[in-house]
Design a protein around this motif. Structure first.
Motif, PDB file in Angstrom:
ATOM      1  N   GLU A   1       0.810  -1.223   0.000  1.00 33.78           N
ATOM      2  CA  GLU A   1       0.000   0.000   0.000  1.00 33.78           C
ATOM      3  C   GLU A   1       0.843   1.273   0.000  1.00 33.78           C
ATOM      4  O   GLU A   1       0.349   2.359   0.355  1.00 33.78           O
ATOM      5  CB  GLU A   1      -0.986   0.034   1.165  1.00 33.78           C
ATOM      6  N   ALA A   2       2.101   1.188  -0.384  1.00 35.90           N
ATOM      7  CA  ALA A   2       2.926   2.393  -0.479  1.00 35.90           C
ATOM      8  C   ALA A   2       2.407   3.288  -1.606  1.00 35.90           C
ATOM      9  O   ALA A   2       1.922   2.804  -2.633  1.00 35.90           O
ATOM     10  CB  ALA A   2       4.381   2.024  -0.726  1.00 35.90           C
ATOM     11  N   ASP A   3       2.517   4.595  -1.429  1.00 35.33           N
ATOM     12  CA  ASP A   3       1.981   5.559  -2.390  1.00 35.33           C
ATOM     13  C   ASP A   3       3.130   6.275  -3.096  1.00 35.33           C
ATOM     14  O   ASP A   3       3.780   7.148  -2.525  1.00 35.33           O
ATOM     15  CB  ASP A   3       1.085   6.566  -1.662  1.00 35.33           C
ATOM     16  N   PHE A   4       3.371   5.875  -4.369  1.00 38.57           N
ATOM     17  CA  PHE A   4       4.430   6.478  -5.179  1.00 38.57           C
ATOM     18  C   PHE A   4       3.856   7.408  -6.250  1.00 38.57           C
ATOM     19  O   PHE A   4       4.547   7.726  -7.215  1.00 38.57           O
ATOM     20  CB  PHE A   4       5.246   5.382  -5.871  1.00 38.57           C
ATOM     21  N   ARG A   5       2.624   7.837  -6.107  1.00 44.19           N
ATOM     22  CA  ARG A   5       2.065   8.729  -7.114  1.00 44.19           C
ATOM     23  C   ARG A   5       2.817  10.068  -7.122  1.00 44.19           C
ATOM     24  O   ARG A   5       3.465  10.432  -6.141  1.00 44.19           O
ATOM     25  CB  ARG A   5       0.585   8.976  -6.833  1.00 44.19           C
ATOM     26  N   SER A   6       2.710  10.764  -8.228  1.00 43.04           N
ATOM     27  CA  SER A   6       3.361  12.070  -8.314  1.00 43.04           C
ATOM     28  C   SER A   6       2.684  13.060  -7.380  1.00 43.04           C
ATOM     29  O   SER A   6       1.488  12.952  -7.086  1.00 43.04           O
ATOM     30  CB  SER A   6       3.316  12.589  -9.756  1.00 43.04           C
ATOM     31  N   GLY A   7       3.459  14.015  -6.888  1.00 45.62           N
ATOM     32  CA  GLY A   7       2.917  15.048  -6.030  1.00 45.62           C
ATOM     33  C   GLY A   7       2.273  16.155  -6.850  1.00 45.62           C
ATOM     34  O   GLY A   7       2.264  16.119  -8.086  1.00 45.62           O
TER      35      GLY A   7
ATOM     36  N   LEU B   1       5.114  -5.303  -3.381  1.00 41.99           N
ATOM     37  CA  LEU B   1       4.473  -4.057  -3.790  1.00 41.99           C
ATOM     38  C   LEU B   1       2.962  -4.236  -3.900  1.00 41.99           C
ATOM     39  O   LEU B   1       2.302  -3.563  -4.693  1.00 41.99           O
ATOM     40  CB  LEU B   1       5.056  -3.595  -5.125  1.00 41.99           C
ATOM     41  N   SER B   2       2.420  -5.128  -3.100  1.00 38.99           N
ATOM     42  CA  SER B   2       0.982  -5.382  -3.127  1.00 38.99           C
ATOM     43  C   SER B   2       0.200  -4.087  -2.878  1.00 38.99           C
ATOM     44  O   SER B   2       0.485  -3.360  -1.910  1.00 38.99           O
ATOM     45  CB  SER B   2       0.596  -6.405  -2.055  1.00 38.99           C
ATOM     46  N   TYR B   3      -0.734  -3.799  -3.756  1.00 40.55           N
ATOM     47  CA  TYR B   3      -1.622  -2.629  -3.646  1.00 40.55           C
ATOM     48  C   TYR B   3      -0.860  -1.300  -3.642  1.00 40.55           C
ATOM     49  O   TYR B   3      -1.409  -0.270  -3.234  1.00 40.55           O
ATOM     50  CB  TYR B   3      -2.505  -2.731  -2.404  1.00 40.55           C
ATOM     51  N   ALA B   4       0.377  -1.292  -4.090  1.00 42.89           N
ATOM     52  CA  ALA B   4       1.121  -0.037  -4.176  1.00 42.89           C
ATOM     53  C   ALA B   4       0.545   0.847  -5.281  1.00 42.89           C
ATOM     54  O   ALA B   4      -0.021   0.367  -6.265  1.00 42.89           O
ATOM     55  CB  ALA B   4       2.600  -0.316  -4.445  1.00 42.89           C
TER      56      ALA B   4
ATOM     57  N   ALA C   1       9.063  -9.241  -8.318  1.00 45.24           N
ATOM     58  CA  ALA C   1       8.347  -8.477  -7.288  1.00 45.24           C
ATOM     59  C   ALA C   1       6.885  -8.908  -7.231  1.00 45.24           C
ATOM     60  O   ALA C   1       6.314  -9.348  -8.229  1.00 45.24           O
ATOM     61  CB  ALA C   1       8.433  -6.978  -7.579  1.00 45.24           C
ATOM     62  N   CYS C   2       6.276  -8.775  -6.048  1.00 43.52           N
ATOM     63  CA  CYS C   2       4.850  -9.052  -5.903  1.00 43.52           C
ATOM     64  C   CYS C   2       4.092  -7.769  -6.199  1.00 43.52           C
ATOM     65  O   CYS C   2       4.232  -6.778  -5.480  1.00 43.52           O
ATOM     66  CB  CYS C   2       4.541  -9.541  -4.490  1.00 43.52           C
ATOM     67  N   LEU C   3       3.270  -7.806  -7.259  1.00 41.56           N
ATOM     68  CA  LEU C   3       2.536  -6.619  -7.682  1.00 41.56           C
ATOM     69  C   LEU C   3       1.024  -6.838  -7.605  1.00 41.56           C
ATOM     70  O   LEU C   3       0.258  -6.215  -8.325  1.00 41.56           O
ATOM     71  CB  LEU C   3       2.938  -6.254  -9.112  1.00 41.56           C
ATOM     72  N   TYR C   4       0.604  -7.684  -6.709  1.00 38.28           N
ATOM     73  CA  TYR C   4      -0.817  -7.995  -6.574  1.00 38.28           C
ATOM     74  C   TYR C   4      -1.607  -6.720  -6.234  1.00 38.28           C
ATOM     75  O   TYR C   4      -1.322  -6.028  -5.254  1.00 38.28           O
ATOM     76  CB  TYR C   4      -1.042  -9.037  -5.477  1.00 38.28           C
ATOM     77  N   GLY C   5      -2.562  -6.398  -7.083  1.00 37.62           N
ATOM     78  CA  GLY C   5      -3.415  -5.238  -6.838  1.00 37.62           C
ATOM     79  C   GLY C   5      -2.736  -3.894  -7.027  1.00 37.62           C
ATOM     80  O   GLY C   5      -3.319  -2.858  -6.705  1.00 37.62           O
ATOM     81  N   ALA C   6      -1.507  -3.874  -7.555  1.00 41.63           N
ATOM     82  CA  ALA C   6      -0.793  -2.604  -7.732  1.00 41.63           C
ATOM     83  C   ALA C   6      -1.427  -1.774  -8.843  1.00 41.63           C
ATOM     84  O   ALA C   6      -1.935  -2.300  -9.834  1.00 41.63           O
ATOM     85  CB  ALA C   6       0.675  -2.866  -8.056  1.00 41.63           C
TER      86      ALA C   6
ATOM     87  N   CYS D   1      -3.004  -6.406 -11.727  1.00 41.93           N
ATOM     88  CA  CYS D   1      -2.542  -5.018 -11.752  1.00 41.93           C
ATOM     89  C   CYS D   1      -3.436  -4.164 -12.643  1.00 41.93           C
ATOM     90  O   CYS D   1      -4.100  -4.665 -13.550  1.00 41.93           O
ATOM     91  CB  CYS D   1      -1.116  -4.939 -12.295  1.00 41.93           C
ATOM     92  N   GLN D   2      -3.413  -2.859 -12.402  1.00 41.52           N
ATOM     93  CA  GLN D   2      -4.069  -1.900 -13.288  1.00 41.52           C
ATOM     94  C   GLN D   2      -2.988  -1.297 -14.177  1.00 41.52           C
ATOM     95  O   GLN D   2      -2.099  -0.592 -13.695  1.00 41.52           O
ATOM     96  CB  GLN D   2      -4.765  -0.818 -12.465  1.00 41.52           C
ATOM     97  N   LEU D   3      -3.060  -1.608 -15.472  1.00 40.33           N
ATOM     98  CA  LEU D   3      -2.014  -1.207 -16.412  1.00 40.33           C
ATOM     99  C   LEU D   3      -2.514  -0.259 -17.499  1.00 40.33           C
ATOM    100  O   LEU D   3      -1.775   0.051 -18.430  1.00 40.33           O
ATOM    101  CB  LEU D   3      -1.403  -2.453 -17.070  1.00 40.33           C
ATOM    102  N   ASP D   4      -3.732   0.222 -17.381  1.00 37.48           N
ATOM    103  CA  ASP D   4      -4.298   1.097 -18.415  1.00 37.48           C
ATOM    104  C   ASP D   4      -3.398   2.310 -18.647  1.00 37.48           C
ATOM    105  O   ASP D   4      -3.031   3.035 -17.701  1.00 37.48           O
ATOM    106  CB  ASP D   4      -5.694   1.594 -18.013  1.00 37.48           C
ATOM    107  N   GLY D   5      -3.026   2.528 -19.906  1.00 35.14           N
ATOM    108  CA  GLY D   5      -2.244   3.704 -20.269  1.00 35.14           C
ATOM    109  C   GLY D   5      -0.765   3.611 -19.947  1.00 35.14           C
ATOM    110  O   GLY D   5      -0.017   4.560 -20.188  1.00 35.14           O
ATOM    111  N   SER D   6      -0.308   2.498 -19.390  1.00 37.98           N
ATOM    112  CA  SER D   6       1.112   2.376 -19.039  1.00 37.98           C
ATOM    113  C   SER D   6       1.949   2.113 -20.288  1.00 37.98           C
ATOM    114  O   SER D   6       1.469   1.545 -21.270  1.00 37.98           O
ATOM    115  CB  SER D   6       1.319   1.241 -18.033  1.00 37.98           C
TER     116      SER D   6
END
Length: 227
Positions: free
Chosen positions: A136-142, A159-162, A177-182, A202-207
């Motif tokens: 659940e870490a939040d790496f979104r842009s500020g 990185l689950s739910y990150a 890496a574990c990207l479950y729900g990222a 994962c949610q990959l739309d637009g990546s």
């Protein structure tokens, strides 16, 4: 007859004492305990703060460049806008800490605990997070600074739910890496190593996955791996 070794000076008992010790040239503060301390703009660059306790401390705009906090406790600390470049933080604890807007270039968070940390807008090119727990870490842009994780090493990290939407991860390694729900929506993953990752949840739309290594990776249905 051998001369008895001089005992080390006592550890500082307050932020002011710590500032004075630093100003006098002292750099070793192993095991220092200053929970809930107010260290705004504090300069501890190059200091050894390993095994210390700084829970709920406030280090906004502090300088910990090239410092060592290995094995230290910094849960719920407020360290926004700080210079942590080159920080050695292996095995440290940062649960629910706020490091938003901080500089983390070349910082080493291997095996660190960073559950629900706020890392929005960090500049962390070539940082190291191997085996770290970033659930659940939040790496979104500020609001005024994009998150830069170019060349970062997340190999084997949880990185689950990150939250990575919009983050720059060009050339980053997420091997195994574990990207479950990222959330990786609109993330720049060009040239990243995602080999062995399970991306089905994962949610990959637009990546952007152009040139990414997807050997052994499992992709969501309908996603070819090409942006």
């Amino acid at each position: 007859m051998a001369t008895a070794a001089t005992p080390p000076p006592p550890l500082p008992a307050s932020i002011e004492e710590l500032r004075q010790a630093f100003a006098s040239g002292r750099r070793s503060f192993i095991g220092l305990r200053l929970p809930d301390a107010d260290g705004l703009h504090l300069d501890l660059s190059g200091c050894d703060l390993s095994l210390g306790c700084f829970r709920e401390a406030r280090f906004g705009h502090a300088c910990l460049r090239e410092a060592c906090v290995e094995g230290a406790s910094l849960q719920q600390a407020l360290i926004w806008g700080a210079d942590l470049s080159g920080l050695r933080a292996a095995g440290s604890s940062w649960q629910e800490a706020d490091l938003s807007g901080s500089r983390l270039q070349r910082a080493d968070f291997s095996r660190a605990l960073l559950h629900r940390c706020c890392l929005r807008g960090v500049v962390a090119a070539n940082s190291r997070w191997r085996g770290a727990r970033l659930v659940e870490a939040d790496f979104r842009s500020g609001l005024d600074q994009h998150t830069d994780l170019g060349g970062a090493d997340f190999e084997g990290a949880d990185l689950s739910y990150a939250q990575f939407q919009g983050a720059q991860l060009r050339g980053a390694s997420l091997r195994g890496a574990c990207l479950y729900g990222a959330n990786l929506r609109d993330a720049d993953l060009a040239g990243a190593d995602l080999s062995g990752c399970d991306l089905r949840d994962c949610q990959l739309d637009g990546s952007d996955l152009g040139g990414a290594c997807l050997e052994g990776a499992r992709l969501p249905a309908g996603n070819s791996g090409c942006a």
